[in-house]
Each structure stands twice: as C-alpha cells, then as structure tokens.
Scaffold this motif. Sequence first.
Motif, PDB file in Angstrom:
ATOM      1  N   GLY A  68       0.817  -1.206   0.000  1.00  0.00           N
ATOM      2  CA  GLY A  68       0.000   0.000   0.000  1.00  0.00           C
ATOM      3  C   GLY A  68       0.854   1.260   0.000  1.00  0.00           C
ATOM      4  N   TRP A  69       0.225   2.376   0.369  1.00  0.00           N
ATOM      5  CA  TRP A  69       0.878   3.681   0.296  1.00  0.00           C
ATOM      6  C   TRP A  69       0.762   4.404   1.632  1.00  0.00           C
ATOM      7  CZ3 TRP A  69      -1.644   1.255  -3.511  1.00  0.00           C
ATOM      8  CH2 TRP A  69      -1.059   1.202  -4.787  1.00  0.00           C
ATOM      9  N   GLU A  70       1.670   5.323   1.847  1.00  0.00           N
ATOM     10  CA  GLU A  70       1.506   6.265   2.945  1.00  0.00           C
ATOM     11  C   GLU A  70       1.283   7.649   2.331  1.00  0.00           C
ATOM     12  OE1 GLU A  70       4.934   7.157   5.367  1.00  0.00           O
ATOM     13  OE2 GLU A  70       6.267   6.092   3.992  1.00  0.00           O
ATOM     14  N   TYR A  71       0.325   8.374   2.899  1.00  0.00           N
ATOM     15  CA  TYR A  71      -0.098   9.652   2.324  1.00  0.00           C
ATOM     16  C   TYR A  71       0.255  10.797   3.262  1.00  0.00           C
ATOM     17  CZ  TYR A  71      -2.893   6.742  -0.817  1.00  0.00           C
ATOM     18  OH  TYR A  71      -3.296   5.816  -1.754  1.00  0.00           O
ATOM     19  N   ASP A  72       0.630  11.903   2.652  1.00  0.00           N
ATOM     20  CA  ASP A  72       0.887  13.112   3.433  1.00  0.00           C
ATOM     21  C   ASP A  72      -0.442  13.619   4.005  1.00  0.00           C
ATOM     22  OD1 ASP A  72       2.532  15.513   4.208  1.00  0.00           O
ATOM     23  OD2 ASP A  72       1.034  16.477   2.931  1.00  0.00           O
ATOM     24  N   THR A  73      -0.452  13.904   5.296  1.00  0.00           N
ATOM     25  CA  THR A  73      -1.674  14.376   5.954  1.00  0.00           C
ATOM     26  C   THR A  73      -1.590  15.855   6.328  1.00  0.00           C
ATOM     27  OG1 THR A  73      -0.799  13.605   8.084  1.00  0.00           O
ATOM     28  CG2 THR A  73      -2.253  12.102   6.867  1.00  0.00           C
ATOM     29  N   GLY A  74      -0.643  16.569   5.722  1.00  0.00           N
ATOM     30  CA  GLY A  74      -0.509  17.996   6.010  1.00  0.00           C
ATOM     31  C   GLY A  74      -1.664  18.818   5.476  1.00  0.00           C
ATOM     32  N   THR A  75      -2.249  18.392   4.356  1.00  0.00           N
ATOM     33  CA  THR A  75      -3.361  19.120   3.743  1.00  0.00           C
ATOM     34  C   THR A  75      -4.699  18.465   4.057  1.00  0.00           C
ATOM     35  OG1 THR A  75      -1.926  19.830   1.929  1.00  0.00           O
ATOM     36  CG2 THR A  75      -4.293  20.020   1.584  1.00  0.00           C
ATOM     37  N   TYR A  76      -4.768  17.148   3.990  1.00  0.00           N
ATOM     38  CA  TYR A  76      -6.018  16.425   4.238  1.00  0.00           C
ATOM     39  C   TYR A  76      -5.804  15.336   5.287  1.00  0.00           C
ATOM     40  CZ  TYR A  76      -6.937  18.338  -0.439  1.00  0.00           C
ATOM     41  OH  TYR A  76      -7.067  19.161  -1.518  1.00  0.00           O
ATOM     42  N   ILE A  77      -6.844  15.084   6.065  1.00  0.00           N
ATOM     43  CA  ILE A  77      -6.851  13.874   6.893  1.00  0.00           C
ATOM     44  C   ILE A  77      -7.135  12.672   6.003  1.00  0.00           C
ATOM     45  CG2 ILE A  77      -8.032  12.667   8.763  1.00  0.00           C
ATOM     46  CD1 ILE A  77      -8.594  15.381  10.030  1.00  0.00           C
ATOM     47  N   SER A  78      -8.104  12.841   5.108  1.00  0.00           N
ATOM     48  CA  SER A  78      -8.397  11.783   4.144  1.00  0.00           C
ATOM     49  C   SER A  78      -9.175  12.356   2.974  1.00  0.00           C
ATOM     50  CB  SER A  78      -9.194  10.649   4.802  1.00  0.00           C
ATOM     51  OG  SER A  78     -10.517  11.063   5.080  1.00  0.00           O
ATOM     52  N   THR A  79      -8.980  11.751   1.819  1.00  0.00           N
ATOM     53  CA  THR A  79      -9.806  11.999   0.634  1.00  0.00           C
ATOM     54  C   THR A  79     -10.242  10.630   0.122  1.00  0.00           C
ATOM     55  OG1 THR A  79      -8.007  11.852  -0.993  1.00  0.00           O
ATOM     56  CG2 THR A  79      -8.365  14.003   0.070  1.00  0.00           C
ATOM     57  N   ILE A  80     -11.103  10.600  -0.879  1.00  0.00           N
ATOM     58  CA  ILE A  80     -11.478   9.284  -1.405  1.00  0.00           C
ATOM     59  C   ILE A  80     -10.278   8.619  -2.065  1.00  0.00           C
ATOM     60  CG2 ILE A  80     -13.879   9.989  -1.721  1.00  0.00           C
ATOM     61  CD1 ILE A  80     -13.312   9.985  -4.773  1.00  0.00           C
ATOM     62  N   VAL A  81      -9.309   9.409  -2.508  1.00  0.00           N
ATOM     63  CA  VAL A  81      -8.102   8.850  -3.117  1.00  0.00           C
ATOM     64  C   VAL A  81      -7.279   8.103  -2.083  1.00  0.00           C
ATOM     65  CG1 VAL A  81      -5.933   9.419  -4.273  1.00  0.00           C
ATOM     66  CG2 VAL A  81      -8.035  10.596  -4.934  1.00  0.00           C
ATOM     67  N   SER A  82      -7.039   8.716  -0.932  1.00  0.00           N
ATOM     68  CA  SER A  82      -6.272   8.044   0.112  1.00  0.00           C
ATOM     69  C   SER A  82      -7.079   6.944   0.803  1.00  0.00           C
ATOM     70  CB  SER A  82      -5.778   9.057   1.152  1.00  0.00           C
ATOM     71  OG  SER A  82      -6.861   9.695   1.808  1.00  0.00           O
ATOM     72  N   GLU A  83      -8.406   7.097   0.831  1.00  0.00           N
ATOM     73  CA  GLU A  83      -9.267   6.089   1.465  1.00  0.00           C
ATOM     74  C   GLU A  83      -9.219   4.774   0.710  1.00  0.00           C
ATOM     75  OE1 GLU A  83     -12.725   5.015   4.108  1.00  0.00           O
ATOM     76  OE2 GLU A  83     -11.551   6.852   4.102  1.00  0.00           O
ATOM     77  N   TRP A  84      -9.279   4.862  -0.630  1.00  0.00           N
ATOM     78  CA  TRP A  84      -9.363   3.639  -1.439  1.00  0.00           C
ATOM     79  C   TRP A  84      -8.182   3.481  -2.393  1.00  0.00           C
ATOM     80  CZ3 TRP A  84     -14.526   6.193  -1.426  1.00  0.00           C
ATOM     81  CH2 TRP A  84     -15.344   5.670  -0.427  1.00  0.00           C
ATOM     82  N   ASP A  85      -7.084   4.179  -2.132  1.00  0.00           N
ATOM     83  CA  ASP A  85      -5.834   4.030  -2.904  1.00  0.00           C
ATOM     84  C   ASP A  85      -6.067   4.190  -4.406  1.00  0.00           C
ATOM     85  OD1 ASP A  85      -4.261   3.623  -0.639  1.00  0.00           O
ATOM     86  OD2 ASP A  85      -4.622   1.458  -0.641  1.00  0.00           O
ATOM     87  N   LEU A  86      -6.663   5.324  -4.794  1.00  0.00           N
ATOM     88  CA  LEU A  86      -6.920   5.593  -6.216  1.00  0.00           C
ATOM     89  C   LEU A  86      -5.698   6.263  -6.847  1.00  0.00           C
ATOM     90  CD1 LEU A  86     -10.579   6.956  -5.924  1.00  0.00           C
ATOM     91  CD2 LEU A  86      -9.788   4.586  -5.974  1.00  0.00           C
ATOM     92  N   VAL A  87      -4.569   5.585  -6.769  1.00  0.00           N
ATOM     93  CA  VAL A  87      -3.314   6.133  -7.271  1.00  0.00           C
ATOM     94  C   VAL A  87      -2.611   5.088  -8.137  1.00  0.00           C
ATOM     95  CG1 VAL A  87      -2.973   7.755  -5.366  1.00  0.00           C
ATOM     96  CG2 VAL A  87      -2.133   5.414  -5.145  1.00  0.00           C
TER      97      VAL A  87
END
Length: 507
Positions: free
Chosen positions: A119-138
């Motif tokens: 999986g991935w680790e996401y920067d949380t400086g701007t968002y706590i979560s988006t649907i992209v980070s929630e479901w790994d749409l990357v």
Amino acid sequence: MRIHYDDSTAFLGDWGPFQRTVFALLCLSMIPNGFTGLSMVFMGDTPAHRCLIPAALNITDEWRNASIPLEEDEESRDSRFSKCSRHRMDVVKNYSDRGLLPWVDVNVSDIPQEGCLDGWEYDTGTYISTIVSEWDLVCSDNWRAPLTTSLFFCGVLTGSVISGQMSDRFGRKKVLFVTMAIQTVFTFIQVFSPSWLIFCLLFFIVGMGQISNYVSGFVLGMEIFSPPVRDIYSTLGVCLFFSIGYMMLPLAAYFLRDWRMLLLVFTIPGIFCMLLWWFIPESPRWLLSQGRVTEAEAILRKAAQMNGVNAPDVIFPLNQVKHTSLLIWFSVSVGYCALSLNTSSLHGNIYLNCFLSAAVEVPALFMAWLMLRRWPRRLCLSSTLSLGGLVLLFIQLIPQHMNYVTFSLVMLGKFGLSAAFSILYPATAELYPTVLRNTALGTCSMASRVGSILAPYFIYLGGYYRSLPYILIGSVNILSGLLSLLLPESLGSPLPETISHMQTVVG
C-alpha cells in the motif's frame, strides 16, 4: 385568442413583497448546488504519497530512507521520491540485516524495484483523508479519480433528461423539492460509503438530483417574474447564490479535512431548504398551460394580497423551433467544469485557489446582468465565450516559471465562461414555450453534461502536455462564440406560451 400572461398579470407589479419573497427563497435553494457540484476538488484530490514501508519489516533508518527510489519530475526536472515503486524489500532487508550502509557499501540504484505491495503512505498535512487516500486511487488505479467526477456528471446528464419531462408534466415545484430531497438524502448516505464503487453509485444519484432541482428552480422563477426581474434573477439571483455555495466549499474544506465530515456538513443546508416547500408557490404560468386556471388565479390573488394590490375579477379570460446550438452548451460546460476542477493543479494554496475560482464568478455575474439588460442575447453570448476561449489560448505562450501569469489567465478565462453560462440559461428559456420549456432546458443541459463528463479527462491530458487542456477548451469556446451569432434573438420578446407563439418569436 392567445392569453398574454405578462399582460394579464401586470397588476401585480414587478417587485412587490411576493416577488421579493419568492426571489429570495429560490435563490437560497441554489446554495447547496454550489458545493455539491464541485466538492470533488477536495474530496477527490490526490495527496502526496509514496510506497508504504511496513514498520514490522525491522530495517535500519538508513535503509528505510533509501527504500524509495528517486525519479525525475517531467515538468520541473527536479528529483522526487517515486510515488508508485520501491526497491525490493527482500533485498533491502538482506542488506540491512548484514549491517551494510546504503550508498556506502551498496549502490542503491542497482537494487531492483517493485510496486507498492504493502500500500501507500499519504501526506496528511493538507487532508486527513480523501477518497483517493481512502481507497488508494493512485498509480495503476489513478484513472478512478477522474472517472468518479465523470460518473457524477453522468448522473447530472440523466437527471437533465428525466427531470425536464417530469417538470413539464407534474409541475416545477414538485420536481424542485423531490430532486432536492434526492440530492440531500443520498449525499448523507454517501458519508457511510464502504467502497469506491458504492460511493460512485451514490454520487451518480446525487448528480441526478443536483441538476434537476437547479433547472426546475430556475424555470420556476423565470415563469413567475416579470421581464425586468428575469434578467437579474438569472444572473445575480440563482447563479450568484450558486457561486456563494461554491465559495463556501473551500471554507468548509479548510476546517474539515476529512471527506466524510465534509459531506456530512453539506447535507445540513439541504435539510433547511426542504422547509421552503410551504413558502414557494407553483408556477401559475405552468398551471395555466395545463388548463388549471382556477389554481393559477388562486396563487396570483394571494400574491396580489401580499403586494397590497387588487386583482381583477377575471385574470385569465377563457377565450383568450428553432433549436439553440447544443455545441454551445457543451463548450461552456466543459470549460467551466474543467477550470473549476483543476484548481488543485494550479500554483499556490488549493483552498485559496478554489475560493478565488469561485469569487471570480461574482463580478462575472454582475457583468452578465448588465449585458442582459441592454445587449442582444447573441452578442452577450458571443463576446463572453470568445473572451473565455481567447485568454486560455495564450497560456501556452507563458513560460512555466511565470505561474502567477498563468493563474491570472485561467481566472480571466473562468470569468468569461462563468458569464457565458449565466447568460445561456435565460437566453435558452426565452426561446421555448411554457409547455416545453423545462424539457428544452433539460435537453440542452444534457448536452452540457456531456461536457462535464469529459471535463476531468481534459484535465488528465495536462499530464502529457501542460497547455493541452487550455488549447482544447479555448478553441471549442471560440468556435461556439461564433456559432452563437446564428441563434434567434429574443431581447424584448415575451416568453412564448405555445409552440405557435414560439415560432413567431424565433422565426
């Protein structure tokens, strides 16, 4: 003998308490559409990310820092950590356990690479979560984020087709509030989406409700108000309050960095708007077109009482197409939506960029109102479309380091297209008769939603060539500006009541 509705209702005046009340309430009902339609700017944004290195792997800090390969950014030519690959963890683990140091004992660039298997680790400086980070749409699934937006606009397209016919058959008010309820309820259900697929299905239904209540509310006001009020209602009324909702979006997103909480807050205004059912009347003009003369007169007598005027004993004596270019609707919509959704890719702070993108609509709507008061509809459309398209073509000439010039041109393009969009609704409504008006606007809106569906992929093309979206949007809107000169002119003409009346107006 044809009934002239505007002449028959002239006793009410133009701007009494009845008109002011209906004007204010209809405008308030438009606010939820502003943040619902463009919420994907924040909900669907992609935070900075890289492959996750599990803590349980138990490798040294030196190797943990060296596990993500560097790659060259195609635009800036700077080095950055890879978003979609890492060095093979079995090899890294072996070197770490042997006590070897990266770049000292081992040339890290020679280590084979693999995908983000953990999986991935996401920067949380701007968002706590988006649907992209929630479901790994990357990475290999990065196509899903623009598809999510397109599916919303597929719902908008479907709603445009269905709601227009329903409104012409069952009434403006019923469709306005039923679809408002659909938008509010399904937005609330979205908060609990367990998967991306369910989220998209619910977003599609929200899109159906969103455009349907906007168009029904717009038509309802156009049919209730007299000609001097229609111009201001269609620009500084519904469009301005849509923009107010749009401006509320970055403010709410700034304080609510979690996409589920953001959606939850979005349902609150819709709940309050549902209470307006008891204060907003049905369109007397529509009731008259259905032969329900007694009901239409009852509404107008109540309006006369509110305005302090006397209604005549008999208001409506019983004896008493050319099509707009669908390309224009398509062009304005693809440009407006693409520029609105692309604020996260522009230089600077995303929240400020989104707010400025919304705020620039306010002077655009004032300009549109002033133009509608005096200028022919064809000239209004042609000039605003050409302005919006032309400035976007200049972006390809701006050096990449001059970000603020590019941003200014994008905002100027948004200014022109926002003005064109607000002009297009009344210009179209004035061409069609009451019996078909909502259906006609729904059909034209359907063409615009094709543009909305494609808008995320116009943005996607910017990953291959930065200026390509602006070249395409600019070109198609300049073409539409020229084609708009072929439309029938309706300035100063009454709203047509029947198909035969429509032919005399637009012939």
